[in-house]
Design a protein around this motif. Sequence first.
Motif, PDB file in Angstrom:
ATOM      1  N   GLY A 159     -26.174 -14.228  -5.052  1.00  0.00           N
ATOM      2  CA  GLY A 159     -24.781 -14.384  -4.652  1.00  0.00           C
ATOM      3  C   GLY A 159     -24.588 -14.518  -3.156  1.00  0.00           C
ATOM      4  N   LEU A 160     -25.649 -14.325  -2.367  1.00  0.00           N
ATOM      5  CA  LEU A 160     -25.569 -14.458  -0.911  1.00  0.00           C
ATOM      6  C   LEU A 160     -26.199 -15.745  -0.397  1.00  0.00           C
ATOM      7  CD1 LEU A 160     -26.628 -10.845   0.149  1.00  0.00           C
ATOM      8  CD2 LEU A 160     -24.361 -11.842   0.355  1.00  0.00           C
ATOM      9  N   ALA A 161     -27.297 -16.144  -0.990  1.00  0.00           N
ATOM     10  CA  ALA A 161     -28.052 -17.294  -0.487  1.00  0.00           C
ATOM     11  C   ALA A 161     -27.227 -18.570  -0.351  1.00  0.00           C
ATOM     12  CB  ALA A 161     -29.277 -17.532  -1.356  1.00  0.00           C
ATOM     13  N   PRO A 162     -26.340 -18.890  -1.284  1.00  0.00           N
ATOM     14  CA  PRO A 162     -25.561 -20.119  -1.113  1.00  0.00           C
ATOM     15  C   PRO A 162     -24.684 -20.127   0.142  1.00  0.00           C
ATOM     16  CG  PRO A 162     -25.531 -19.463  -3.399  1.00  0.00           C
ATOM     17  CD  PRO A 162     -26.131 -18.324  -2.624  1.00  0.00           C
ATOM     18  N   LEU A 163     -24.275 -18.971   0.628  1.00  0.00           N
ATOM     19  CA  LEU A 163     -23.517 -18.950   1.869  1.00  0.00           C
ATOM     20  C   LEU A 163     -24.392 -19.353   3.048  1.00  0.00           C
ATOM     21  CD1 LEU A 163     -21.585 -17.274   0.004  1.00  0.00           C
ATOM     22  CD2 LEU A 163     -20.883 -16.109   2.087  1.00  0.00           C
ATOM     23  N   VAL A 164     -25.687 -19.033   2.955  1.00  0.00           N
ATOM     24  CA  VAL A 164     -26.631 -19.399   4.005  1.00  0.00           C
ATOM     25  C   VAL A 164     -26.968 -20.886   3.924  1.00  0.00           C
ATOM     26  CG1 VAL A 164     -28.961 -19.034   4.918  1.00  0.00           C
ATOM     27  CG2 VAL A 164     -27.634 -17.082   4.049  1.00  0.00           C
ATOM     28  N   THR A 165     -27.280 -21.355   2.728  1.00  0.00           N
ATOM     29  CA  THR A 165     -27.766 -22.725   2.573  1.00  0.00           C
ATOM     30  C   THR A 165     -26.662 -23.772   2.495  1.00  0.00           C
ATOM     31  OG1 THR A 165     -27.899 -22.474   0.167  1.00  0.00           O
ATOM     32  CG2 THR A 165     -29.890 -21.966   1.438  1.00  0.00           C
ATOM     33  N   GLU A 166     -25.481 -23.384   2.013  1.00  0.00           N
ATOM     34  CA  GLU A 166     -24.409 -24.354   1.805  1.00  0.00           C
ATOM     35  C   GLU A 166     -23.154 -24.075   2.617  1.00  0.00           C
ATOM     36  OE1 GLU A 166     -23.468 -24.983  -2.383  1.00  0.00           O
ATOM     37  OE2 GLU A 166     -25.287 -23.868  -2.861  1.00  0.00           O
ATOM     38  N   GLY A 167     -23.043 -22.882   3.146  1.00  0.00           N
ATOM     39  CA  GLY A 167     -21.806 -22.475   3.803  1.00  0.00           C
ATOM     40  C   GLY A 167     -21.550 -23.224   5.086  1.00  0.00           C
ATOM     41  N   PRO A 168     -20.286 -23.272   5.486  1.00  0.00           N
ATOM     42  CA  PRO A 168     -19.950 -23.913   6.754  1.00  0.00           C
ATOM     43  C   PRO A 168     -20.519 -23.083   7.910  1.00  0.00           C
ATOM     44  CG  PRO A 168     -18.006 -22.903   5.757  1.00  0.00           C
ATOM     45  CD  PRO A 168     -19.125 -22.749   4.787  1.00  0.00           C
TER      46      PRO A 168
END
Length: 191
Positions: free
Chosen positions: A105-114
Amino acid sequence: MPRRSDARQKMIDAARGLIRERGLNATAISDVLERSGAPKGSVYFHFPGGKAQLAVEAAASHAHQQVRMIDEFAAESSSAAELIGWYVDAGRDGMLASDFSRGCGLAPLVTEGPHDLEEVAGTSRRGFTEMVDRVAFHFVAFGIDRAAARSLADAVVAGVEGAMITARAFRSTSPWDAVKAALLAYEKTIR
């Protein structure tokens, strides 16, 4: 007295689940509303910052849930090795239960987040830091010195994240088994 709506928490839970399954960019507000059953007008009432705010709160919720799990597993453990086993096995079991569809639930903020929004970047950084710090705290309680405990905790969180990605790609639990064996071997070298 009127009953307080639980729409906000339902939307956070729905967003956390969808982000874990699809990633950040593929999670639409309309999907969150559908999964949560929340009324359309409640999105900007509860999350005036829109999707970014909802994603940040879903990620923070995920990190807090991970810290609670770490504490529960530590309470059931009598050694760092047992804590490692509980944590890695829980990740593997969750992956199997989701038929290899659920990620972090955290990794997508790193890889895809603005990357220009500090709130998004800061949330993922804080979430991972809280997880690593909590694992290290318990390792120290099990008698490992602080520097070694921090190094092992970094390896545990990084290993679990890597196993999650490769297990999804391979549709196999073998990455979980390999990570567990490597972490347990590493733990033996620092006792």
